[in-house]
Scaffold this motif. Structure first.
Motif, PDB file in Angstrom:
ATOM      1  N   THR A  10       0.832  -1.194   0.000  1.00  0.00           N
ATOM      2  CA  THR A  10       0.000   0.000   0.000  1.00  0.00           C
ATOM      3  C   THR A  10       0.865   1.241   0.000  1.00  0.00           C
ATOM      4  OG1 THR A  10      -0.124   0.030   2.403  1.00  0.00           O
ATOM      5  CG2 THR A  10      -1.925  -1.057   1.219  1.00  0.00           C
ATOM      6  N   GLY A  11       2.190   1.082   0.085  1.00  0.00           N
ATOM      7  CA  GLY A  11       3.062   2.256   0.130  1.00  0.00           C
ATOM      8  C   GLY A  11       2.729   3.072   1.354  1.00  0.00           C
ATOM      9  N   GLU A  12       2.325   4.302   1.135  1.00  0.00           N
ATOM     10  CA  GLU A  12       1.990   5.186   2.247  1.00  0.00           C
ATOM     11  C   GLU A  12       0.509   5.106   2.614  1.00  0.00           C
ATOM     12  OE1 GLU A  12       3.349   9.078   1.259  1.00  0.00           O
ATOM     13  OE2 GLU A  12       5.371   8.382   0.844  1.00  0.00           O
ATOM     14  N   GLY A  13      -0.237   4.208   1.975  1.00  0.00           N
ATOM     15  CA  GLY A  13      -1.644   4.033   2.303  1.00  0.00           C
ATOM     16  C   GLY A  13      -2.495   5.198   1.856  1.00  0.00           C
ATOM     17  N   ARG A  14      -2.735   5.295   0.580  1.00  0.00           N
ATOM     18  CA  ARG A  14      -3.498   6.413   0.037  1.00  0.00           C
ATOM     19  C   ARG A  14      -4.819   5.940  -0.570  1.00  0.00           C
ATOM     20  NH1 ARG A  14      -0.908  10.894   0.631  1.00  0.00           N
ATOM     21  NH2 ARG A  14       1.332  10.975   0.527  1.00  0.00           N
ATOM     22  N   PHE A  15      -5.842   6.771  -0.338  1.00  0.00           N
ATOM     23  CA  PHE A  15      -7.131   6.562  -0.963  1.00  0.00           C
ATOM     24  C   PHE A  15      -7.278   7.563  -2.105  1.00  0.00           C
ATOM     25  CE2 PHE A  15      -8.111   5.058   3.360  1.00  0.00           C
ATOM     26  CZ  PHE A  15      -8.681   3.835   3.066  1.00  0.00           C
ATOM     27  N   ARG A  16      -8.073   7.207  -3.058  1.00  0.00           N
ATOM     28  CA  ARG A  16      -8.477   8.153  -4.098  1.00  0.00           C
ATOM     29  C   ARG A  16      -9.980   8.243  -4.020  1.00  0.00           C
ATOM     30  NH1 ARG A  16      -8.384   8.203 -10.419  1.00  0.00           N
ATOM     31  NH2 ARG A  16      -9.112  10.328 -10.671  1.00  0.00           N
ATOM     32  N   TYR A  60     -11.082   8.997   4.550  1.00  0.00           N
ATOM     33  CA  TYR A  60     -10.728   8.727   3.152  1.00  0.00           C
ATOM     34  C   TYR A  60      -9.993   9.918   2.540  1.00  0.00           C
ATOM     35  CZ  TYR A  60     -13.729   4.588   3.105  1.00  0.00           C
ATOM     36  OH  TYR A  60     -14.293   3.362   3.350  1.00  0.00           O
ATOM     37  N   HIS A  61     -10.492  11.120   2.809  1.00  0.00           N
ATOM     38  CA  HIS A  61      -9.864  12.314   2.247  1.00  0.00           C
ATOM     39  C   HIS A  61      -8.471  12.575   2.826  1.00  0.00           C
ATOM     40  CE1 HIS A  61     -13.022  13.834  -0.338  1.00  0.00           C
ATOM     41  NE2 HIS A  61     -13.917  13.626   0.619  1.00  0.00           N
ATOM     42  N   ASN A  62      -8.256  12.168   4.076  1.00  0.00           N
ATOM     43  CA  ASN A  62      -6.974  12.431   4.746  1.00  0.00           C
ATOM     44  C   ASN A  62      -6.074  11.206   4.826  1.00  0.00           C
ATOM     45  OD1 ASN A  62      -7.207  15.288   5.495  1.00  0.00           O
ATOM     46  ND2 ASN A  62      -9.041  14.542   6.542  1.00  0.00           N
ATOM     47  N   ASN A  63      -6.425  10.135   4.119  1.00  0.00           N
ATOM     48  CA  ASN A  63      -5.612   8.916   4.075  1.00  0.00           C
ATOM     49  C   ASN A  63      -5.267   8.406   5.472  1.00  0.00           C
ATOM     50  OD1 ASN A  63      -5.405   8.855   1.167  1.00  0.00           O
ATOM     51  ND2 ASN A  63      -4.133  10.675   1.404  1.00  0.00           N
ATOM     52  N   ASP A  64      -6.292   8.283   6.297  1.00  0.00           N
ATOM     53  CA  ASP A  64      -6.130   7.829   7.674  1.00  0.00           C
ATOM     54  C   ASP A  64      -5.524   6.421   7.706  1.00  0.00           C
ATOM     55  OD1 ASP A  64      -6.405   7.524  10.447  1.00  0.00           O
ATOM     56  OD2 ASP A  64      -8.451   6.770  10.252  1.00  0.00           O
ATOM     57  N   PRO A  65      -4.353   6.249   8.350  1.00  0.00           N
ATOM     58  CA  PRO A  65      -3.696   4.939   8.388  1.00  0.00           C
ATOM     59  C   PRO A  65      -4.555   3.831   9.008  1.00  0.00           C
ATOM     60  CG  PRO A  65      -2.210   6.635   9.200  1.00  0.00           C
ATOM     61  CD  PRO A  65      -3.557   7.273   9.017  1.00  0.00           C
ATOM     62  N   GLU A  66      -5.344   4.159  10.031  1.00  0.00           N
ATOM     63  CA  GLU A  66      -6.204   3.148  10.646  1.00  0.00           C
ATOM     64  C   GLU A  66      -7.309   2.710   9.686  1.00  0.00           C
ATOM     65  OE1 GLU A  66      -7.642   4.100  14.547  1.00  0.00           O
ATOM     66  OE2 GLU A  66      -5.657   4.772  15.202  1.00  0.00           O
ATOM     67  N   LEU A  67      -7.797   3.639   8.884  1.00  0.00           N
ATOM     68  CA  LEU A  67      -8.815   3.311   7.898  1.00  0.00           C
ATOM     69  C   LEU A  67      -8.220   2.451   6.783  1.00  0.00           C
ATOM     70  CD1 LEU A  67     -11.796   3.686   7.269  1.00  0.00           C
ATOM     71  CD2 LEU A  67     -11.209   5.818   6.081  1.00  0.00           C
ATOM     72  N   VAL A  68      -6.993   2.758   6.379  1.00  0.00           N
ATOM     73  CA  VAL A  68      -6.295   1.930   5.383  1.00  0.00           C
ATOM     74  C   VAL A  68      -6.183   0.508   5.904  1.00  0.00           C
ATOM     75  CG1 VAL A  68      -4.086   1.511   4.225  1.00  0.00           C
ATOM     76  CG2 VAL A  68      -4.995   3.828   4.341  1.00  0.00           C
ATOM     77  N   GLU A 109      -1.729 -16.301  28.224  1.00  0.00           N
ATOM     78  CA  GLU A 109      -2.752 -15.497  27.562  1.00  0.00           C
ATOM     79  C   GLU A 109      -2.122 -14.848  26.340  1.00  0.00           C
ATOM     80  OE1 GLU A 109      -5.767 -11.744  28.355  1.00  0.00           O
ATOM     81  OE2 GLU A 109      -4.377 -12.354  29.925  1.00  0.00           O
ATOM     82  N   VAL A 110      -2.796 -14.969  25.195  1.00  0.00           N
ATOM     83  CA  VAL A 110      -2.325 -14.381  23.945  1.00  0.00           C
ATOM     84  C   VAL A 110      -3.186 -13.165  23.640  1.00  0.00           C
ATOM     85  CG1 VAL A 110      -2.005 -14.738  21.463  1.00  0.00           C
ATOM     86  CG2 VAL A 110      -1.517 -16.598  23.069  1.00  0.00           C
ATOM     87  N   VAL A 111      -2.531 -12.034  23.420  1.00  0.00           N
ATOM     88  CA  VAL A 111      -3.202 -10.795  23.082  1.00  0.00           C
ATOM     89  C   VAL A 111      -2.579 -10.282  21.790  1.00  0.00           C
ATOM     90  CG1 VAL A 111      -3.706  -8.440  23.822  1.00  0.00           C
ATOM     91  CG2 VAL A 111      -3.556 -10.268  25.515  1.00  0.00           C
ATOM     92  N   PHE A 112      -3.401  -9.852  20.850  1.00  0.00           N
ATOM     93  CA  PHE A 112      -2.905  -9.356  19.573  1.00  0.00           C
ATOM     94  C   PHE A 112      -2.868  -7.832  19.584  1.00  0.00           C
ATOM     95  CE2 PHE A 112      -4.501 -13.553  18.521  1.00  0.00           C
ATOM     96  CZ  PHE A 112      -3.511 -14.049  17.690  1.00  0.00           C
ATOM     97  N   ASP A 113      -1.748  -7.258  19.136  1.00  0.00           N
ATOM     98  CA  ASP A 113      -1.655  -5.808  18.964  1.00  0.00           C
ATOM     99  C   ASP A 113      -2.429  -5.373  17.728  1.00  0.00           C
ATOM    100  OD1 ASP A 113      -0.047  -5.501  21.183  1.00  0.00           O
ATOM    101  OD2 ASP A 113       1.813  -5.651  20.046  1.00  0.00           O
ATOM    102  N   ALA A 114      -2.480  -6.244  16.737  1.00  0.00           N
ATOM    103  CA  ALA A 114      -3.209  -5.985  15.494  1.00  0.00           C
ATOM    104  C   ALA A 114      -3.930  -7.276  15.123  1.00  0.00           C
ATOM    105  CB  ALA A 114      -2.247  -5.573  14.389  1.00  0.00           C
ATOM    106  N   PRO A 115      -5.027  -7.182  14.391  1.00  0.00           N
ATOM    107  CA  PRO A 115      -5.793  -8.386  14.056  1.00  0.00           C
ATOM    108  C   PRO A 115      -5.137  -9.209  12.945  1.00  0.00           C
ATOM    109  CG  PRO A 115      -6.815  -6.475  13.090  1.00  0.00           C
ATOM    110  CD  PRO A 115      -5.669  -5.967  13.913  1.00  0.00           C
ATOM    111  N   VAL A 116      -4.016  -9.817  13.247  1.00  0.00           N
ATOM    112  CA  VAL A 116      -3.279 -10.635  12.285  1.00  0.00           C
ATOM    113  C   VAL A 116      -3.748 -12.077  12.420  1.00  0.00           C
ATOM    114  CG1 VAL A 116      -0.994 -11.459  11.620  1.00  0.00           C
ATOM    115  CG2 VAL A 116      -1.276  -9.119  12.429  1.00  0.00           C
TER     116      VAL A 116
END
Length: 161
Positions: A10-16, A60-68, A109-116
């Motif tokens: 995704t590179g820098e994670g950009r929306f159009r 979407y307009h600001n290319n929010d990384p969490e939204l990407v 206990e297993v905890v995920f930092d991201a949903p991988v």
């Protein structure tokens, strides 16, 4: 991908975002690792502007990384766009150095930092330095060990026979 490669970033994670009257198209831009061409993954097509949550549209307009990230993890988008994510090396099990000295059984206990998504048996075996066969034999877990999950879980390691 234009070159039929299976590797993209995704590179820098950009929306159009493209507006056509009261309708919006939203794409996530990805770049092919092999040929360096940019392609678009359709996120929304001909959607009414009023149907968007204002915060989502702002993202979407600001290319929010969490939204990407959330769009890349969306299984419907992946199925529609015919892509899969490569999770190689994206997870690890952090264990304290002296966990072997504890009384058996040991509960972890297993905890995920991201949903991988990961198969618990693979995570446990690699993290504890066990073979997958030994992990299956020594691990007691409410979560199916051979089915991928991205939700936290707890497991118990029994002593060696």
């Amino acid at each position: 991908m234009n070159c039929r490669s299976e590797s993209a970033t995704t590179g820098e994670g950009r929306f159009r975002v493209n507006a056509n009257g009261k309708l919006l198209d939203v794409w996530l831009l990805v770049r092919c690792v092999s040929c360096d061409r940019t392609s678009k993954l359709t996120v929304h097509e001909r959607a009414q502007v009023r149907s968007f949550d204002p915060a989502e549209l702002h993202g979407y307009h600001n290319n929010d990384p969490e939204l990407v990230a959330s769009r890349l993890l969306d299984p419907l988008l992946a199925r529609r766009s015919r892509f899969t994510l490569d999770w190689t090396g994206a997870w690890r099990l952090d264990t304290p150095p002296a966990w072997l000295d504890q009384a058996w059984p040991v509960q972890v206990e297993v905890v995920f930092d991201a949903p991988v998504p990961v198969r618990p048996e693979r995570l446990i075996a690699q993290g504890l330095g066990l073979s997958r066969h030994e992990a299956l034999r020594r691990i007691k877990c409410d979560t199916p060990l051979r089915r991928p999950t991205s939700a936290g879980f707890t497991f118990t390691v029994t002593a060696r026979d």
